[in-house]
Design an enzyme around this catalytic site. Structure first.
Site, short mmCIF file in Angstrom:
data_model
loop_
_atom_site.label_atom_id
_atom_site.label_comp_id
_atom_site.label_asym_id
_atom_site.label_seq_id
_atom_site.Cartn_x
_atom_site.Cartn_y
_atom_site.Cartn_z
N HIS A 194 0.84 -1.35 -0.13
CA HIS A 194 0.01 0.04 0.09
C HIS A 194 0.96 1.31 -0.05
O HIS A 194 2.17 1.31 0.68
CB HIS A 194 -0.85 -0.02 1.12
N ASP B 259 -7.89 -5.52 -0.21
CA ASP B 259 -8.44 -6.30 -1.08
C ASP B 259 -7.96 -7.64 -0.81
O ASP B 259 -8.26 -8.57 -1.65
CB ASP B 259 -7.78 -5.84 -2.39
C1 SDX Z 1 -6.13 -0.18 -2.91
O1 SDX Z 1 -4.46 4.41 -1.99
C2 SDX Z 1 -5.30 3.83 -1.56
O2 SDX Z 1 -5.68 4.42 -0.38
C3 SDX Z 1 -5.78 2.40 -2.17
C4 SDX Z 1 -6.80 2.07 -1.53
C5 SDX Z 1 -8.23 2.75 -1.25
O3 SDX Z 1 -8.96 2.17 -0.33
O4 SDX Z 1 -8.62 3.58 -2.24
O5 SDX Z 1 -6.44 1.39 -0.30
C6 SDX Z 1 -7.23 0.49 -2.29
O6 SDX Z 1 -5.84 0.42 -4.15
C7 SDX Z 1 -5.51 -1.00 -2.34
C8 SDX Z 1 -4.19 -1.42 -3.01
C9 SDX Z 1 -4.60 -2.54 -4.05
N1 SDX Z 1 -3.53 -2.88 -5.02
C10 SDX Z 1 -2.78 -4.20 -4.87
O7 SDX Z 1 -3.23 -5.05 -4.08
C11 SDX Z 1 -1.93 -4.44 -6.17
C12 SDX Z 1 -0.71 -4.99 -5.50
N2 SDX Z 1 0.11 -4.05 -4.92
C13 SDX Z 1 1.08 -2.94 -5.47
O8 SDX Z 1 0.81 -3.19 -6.86
C14 SDX Z 1 1.54 -1.94 -4.77
O9 SDX Z 1 1.84 -2.27 -3.46
C15 SDX Z 1 0.58 -0.78 -4.68
C16 SDX Z 1 0.18 -0.23 -5.88
C17 SDX Z 1 -0.54 -1.02 -3.61
C18 SDX Z 1 1.33 0.50 -4.20
O10 SDX Z 1 2.60 0.88 -4.86
P1 SDX Z 1 3.63 1.70 -4.63
O11 SDX Z 1 3.28 2.59 -3.28
O12 SDX Z 1 3.66 2.75 -6.03
O13 SDX Z 1 4.87 0.74 -4.51
P2 SDX Z 1 5.92 0.56 -5.49
O14 SDX Z 1 5.18 -0.32 -6.77
O15 SDX Z 1 6.72 1.59 -5.95
O16 SDX Z 1 6.42 -0.84 -4.74
C19 SDX Z 1 7.58 -0.45 -3.99
C20 SDX Z 1 8.40 -1.92 -3.82
C21 SDX Z 1 8.98 -2.31 -5.24
O17 SDX Z 1 9.93 -3.07 -5.12
P3 SDX Z 1 11.46 -2.35 -5.32
O18 SDX Z 1 11.42 -1.56 -6.70
O19 SDX Z 1 11.58 -1.40 -4.18
O20 SDX Z 1 12.64 -3.49 -5.20
O21 SDX Z 1 7.49 -2.95 -3.31
C22 SDX Z 1 7.41 -3.77 -4.33
C23 SDX Z 1 7.81 -3.21 -5.72
O22 SDX Z 1 8.19 -4.14 -6.81
N3 SDX Z 1 6.00 -4.33 -4.29
C24 SDX Z 1 5.53 -5.61 -4.52
C25 SDX Z 1 4.30 -5.55 -4.22
N4 SDX Z 1 3.86 -4.19 -4.05
C26 SDX Z 1 5.03 -3.46 -4.01
N5 SDX Z 1 6.48 -6.62 -4.78
C27 SDX Z 1 5.53 -7.71 -4.88
N6 SDX Z 1 4.15 -7.76 -4.63
C28 SDX Z 1 3.63 -6.76 -4.34
N7 SDX Z 1 2.33 -6.71 -4.36
#
Ligand code: SDX
Length: 428
Positions: A306, A363
């Site tokens: 998140h 989720d």
């Molecule tokens: C919602 O914003 C809100 O409030 C949203 C929400 C709401 O109520 O409106 O809470 C609802 O959208 C919840 C999120 C649902 N999405 C998912 O579950 C999809 C999976 N999660 C991700 O794609 C990610 O964690 C996000 C989109 C939720 C957040 O993305 P960020 O903050 O841009 O983080 P990032 O992509 O920059 O990741 C940081 C690091 C990266 O690795 P490095 O480059 O540092 O090595 O963490 C890794 C990412 O690769 N990473 C994951 C991961 N999420 C982040 N690696 C594996 N699995 C994951 N799920």
């Protein structure tokens, strides 16, 4: 005089006002930065950028705090109904009994959609994704209800709010019924908001349908948990579109499209599909955890991570605690729940996830409950939309009342510098 902070740019002192919120959050007000220094700020994904000042929802990611108008999500889930929370989000205070009764009664009177609007469904393919239909039909509300589109007229705004809250469950249920070729079930004024939605979703004209009050209550709580979440992607979209003074229906239609994405609200559907894939692959959870860590794969652990919560998502904790209760009540044994639990356990003990502060979000478990309640996975994000609607409305209304300027971000240009036109016969 607000506190100022001084920075130096190209040897020039620039003074920027400091803003402090009611919960002690601090921000640099850079609204005059470009005029004073020629510089702009850059913050891809807006992870460090406040787009507005808002009194609706407070999220403190490190401590897993979520409050609406000062009330904790835990307390609202325990004591309030979804429409009570919707009223709180939109109007700022918990309603008195008479205010809540009047709000509910007015919504009940507006649950039908225009019969001509119903015909849109006949034009769309049966396998259309429900979010595409939801966004289209919601935007079309602005064509049928042209008498309440003026954002500056409080009576128009109030009527549009009621119409949208009342009709979204009907639009959602009609979408589902059309997709499975069953007759539409019309709203009933003798049922509560959530029970009415369940009836429209699962009743048949050929037999009586009893809405289980426990199920209705479980869904009501899930809707509360999705009510609002400050400036998330879809809410920021509603604000962005509304900032051009687009009407509420058009702004919410845009928000529905933003929520559809698998990185946002579409994640609840993606989680179920991920768990099903793991199950079909022999429940090999370790394999998928390793895949999520493998930078050469684009696989992500859906429902994990998140932008704001870096400790735990309080909503995920509440949903996780109610999963067993709902599935036991329904007598459902879902192998995907065991996979989800194992996935969470492995990931939480793996430093790839702990280092990046990746925990289950709202989720991760919600789809397990939705599935047990009988919803198909492509309806999960529609359910998220119904829950988030009061938040979108509240944020749009707050922005209109604040008379915010049109949202128009700047950029840093990285393309070609000036060059002359090349006639086509001289191009290689
Ligand atoms: C919602 O914003 C809100 O409030 C949203 C929400 C709401 O109520 O409106 O809470 C609802 O959208 C919840 C999120 C649902 N999405 C998912 O579950 C999809 C999976 N999660 C991700 O794609 C990610 O964690 C996000 C989109 C939720 C957040 O993305 P960020 O903050 O841009 O983080 P990032 O992509 O920059 O990741 C940081 C690091 C990266 O690795 P490095 O480059 O540092 O090595 O963490 C890794 C990412 O690769 N990473 C994951 C991961 N999420 C982040 N690696 C594996 N699995 C994951 N799920």
């Amino acid at each position: 005089m607000s506190q100022q902070v001084k920075i130096q740019l190209d040897g020039q002192d620039v003074e920027l006002p400091l803003i402090e919120g009611s919960e002690g959050e601090k921000a640099l007000d850079v609204s005059k930065l470009r005029a004073q220094s020629g510089y702009i700020t850059y913050d891809g994904g807006f992870g460090n950028t406040g787009a507005c000042q808002s009194g609706i929802t407070f999220v403190q990611g490190e401590k897993g705090i979520l409050r609406h108008r000062g009330y904790s999500i835990e307390g609202l889930c325990e004591h309030a109904s979804f429409l009570e929370v919707a009223y709180l989000l939109i109007y700022g205070e918990l309603p008195t009994q008479s205010e809540l009764t009047a709000f509910m009664d007015e919504i009940t009177q507006h649950t039908l959609i225009h019969e001509d609007l119903r015909r849109i469904y006949d034009a769309l393919p049966k396998d259309a994704h429900p979010m595409a239909i939801l966004s289209s039909v919601v935007c079309c509300l602005s064509t049928f209800y042209q008498d309440s589109l003026d954002y500056s007229n409080p009576d128009h705004v109030r009527l549009s709010i009621i119409r949208l809250l009342a009709k979204l469950p009907t639009i959602a249920a009609f979408t589902y019924k059309k997709s499975i070729g069953q007759p539409l079930i019309y709203p009933r004024n003798d049922l509560s908001y959530t029970a009415n939605f369940l009836n429209m979703m699962f009743a048949l004209p050929t037999e009586s349908y009893h809405v289980d009050p426990d199920i209705s209550e479980a869904l009501d709580q899930l809707l509360i948990l999705h009510g609002d979440h400050e400036q998330n992607c879809s809410t920021s979209t509603v604000r962005m579109v509304g900032s051009s003074h687009a009407n509420l229906f058009a702004s919410v239609s845009a928000g529905i499209c933003a929520l559809w994405g698998p990185l946002h609200g579409g994640a609840n559907q993606a989680v179920l599909e991920m768990l099903q894939a793991i199950h079909e692959d022999g429940d090999d959870v370790e394999k998928y955890v390793n895949l999520a860590k493998d930078k050469t794969s684009d696989f992500r652990l859906m429902g994990f991570g998140h932008r704001v919560y870096k400790n735990f998502d309080p909503r995920a904790q509440i949903i996780k605690s109610s999963v067993d209760k709902v599935l036991n009540k329904l007598g459902v044994k879902d192998p995907l729940l065991g996979i989800a639990r194992k996935l969470e356990e492995i990931a939480l003990n793996d430093e790839y996830f702990s280092q990046r502060k990746l925990y289950p979000n709202v989720d991760f478990y919600s789809g397990i409950i939705y599935r047990a309640l009988g919803f198909p996975s492509d309806m999960f994000t529609v359910l998220f939309s119904i829950g988030r609607l009061p938040g979108w409305i509240a944020q749009w209304k707050e922005m209109m009342e604040d008379q915010s300027r049109i949202a128009r971000p700047r950029q840093i240009y990285t393309g070609s510098t000036e060059r002359d036109y090349v006639p086509i016969d001289q191009r290689s």
